[in-house]
Design an enzyme around this catalytic site. Structure first.
Site, short mmCIF file in Angstrom:
data_model
loop_
_atom_site.label_atom_id
_atom_site.label_comp_id
_atom_site.label_asym_id
_atom_site.label_seq_id
_atom_site.Cartn_x
_atom_site.Cartn_y
_atom_site.Cartn_z
N ASP A 155 -0.04 5.19 1.01
CA ASP A 155 -0.21 6.15 2.10
C ASP A 155 -0.24 5.46 3.46
OD1 ASP A 155 -0.57 8.72 0.64
OD2 ASP A 155 -2.28 7.65 -0.22
N ASP A 157 0.87 -1.16 0.00
CA ASP A 157 0.00 0.00 0.00
C ASP A 157 0.92 1.23 0.00
OD1 ASP A 157 -2.39 1.64 0.50
OD2 ASP A 157 -1.55 1.86 2.51
N THR A 167 -2.40 1.10 -4.48
CA THR A 167 -2.93 2.24 -3.72
C THR A 167 -4.35 2.60 -4.12
OG1 THR A 167 -2.57 4.60 -3.25
CG2 THR A 167 -1.81 3.80 -5.38
N SER A 168 -5.08 3.19 -3.19
CA SER A 168 -6.42 3.69 -3.48
C SER A 168 -6.37 5.07 -4.12
CB SER A 168 -7.25 3.75 -2.19
OG SER A 168 -7.43 2.45 -1.66
N LYS A 193 -10.51 -1.01 -2.20
CA LYS A 193 -10.36 -1.77 -0.97
C LYS A 193 -11.56 -1.50 -0.07
CE LYS A 193 -5.33 -1.08 -1.22
NZ LYS A 193 -4.16 -0.41 -0.62
#
Length: 225
Positions: A21, A19, A112-113, A144
């Site tokens: 952040d 991931d 990542t989102s 996610k």
């Protein structure tokens, strides 16, 4: 998080999936600055709202609120543009840049989102190397905790997700890693409050290193004291 889980996970993996952040870089100050201003404009309780933004796609966060007259796609785009313009205070998680640069490029990915433009901007701001395989918000139909992002990253690396080690910091990301069948390790550097988890954890990357064996597997090792 209990003391017994505070150790690097053992085992042999085909790849590491990270991931972004809160896991390889700390963007909390910038993210909460942007989202806090947005929440204020929409009359939300900032203190209770901000903890809900971490690990999720912006469009999913806005959609979940179901605010009258608010288009989640439009608002998410505005928020992303503001975040791209504001990278002040974004730093690496201790040791992350060196650790990632030590890995073979075929052995890791970032999942990542964040949208791609924002992800690249933040990694550059923190001096984090941009990987060959980068899965972002635009690459999956559901964010996610849906496992699709981690399954896609593993597929792009040519490995099975069940043979991967996922590095995460947020509950929705941990759930995504679990649902993908991967082993999960929790990075706790940005946690201000204890988080209950049965997964092993590391605070940062300063005391670990990766070792690739003769069969092309990769292991996480701890530096000798």
């Amino acid at each position: 998080m209990s003391d017994r889980s505070s150790a690097a996970p053992k085992g042999r993996y085909s790849a590491f999936l990270f991931d972004m952040d809160g896991t390889i870089l700390n963007s909390i100050a910038a993210a909460e600055r942007i989202w806090g201003n947005w929440a204020h404009r929409h009359g939300l309780d900032i203190a209770s709202f901000l903890p809900t933004i971490h690990g999720a796609r912006a469009v999913d966060t806005v959609t979940r609120l179901a605010l009258p007259g608010v288009d989640p796609e439009v608002e998410a785009l505005k928020i992303t543009q503001a975040e791209i313009a504001d990278v002040e205070g974004i730093i690496e998680i201790a040791g992350a840049a060196h650790f990632l640069r030590s890995l073979p490029t075929t052995k890791w990915a970032v999942v990542t989102s964040a949208p791609k433009a924002l992800a690249i901007q933040r990694m550059k701001a923190a001096d984090i190397p941009v990987p060959d395989v980068l899965v972002t918000a635009e690459d999956v139909p559901a964010g996610k905790p849906n496992p699709g992002c981690y399954l896609l990253a593993a597929r792009k690396l040519g490995v099975d997700a069940s043979d991967c080690l996922v590095f995460e910091d947020a509950p929705v990301g941990i759930a995504a890693g679990e649902a993908a069948g991967a082993t999960v390790v929790v990075v706790t550097s940005t946690h201000t409050h204890p988080m209950t988890s049965h997964h092993p954890s590391i605070k940062n990357y300063a005391s670990i290193f990766a070792k690739v064996d003769e069969d092309d597997g990769i292991r996480l090792e701890e530096q000798a004291a």
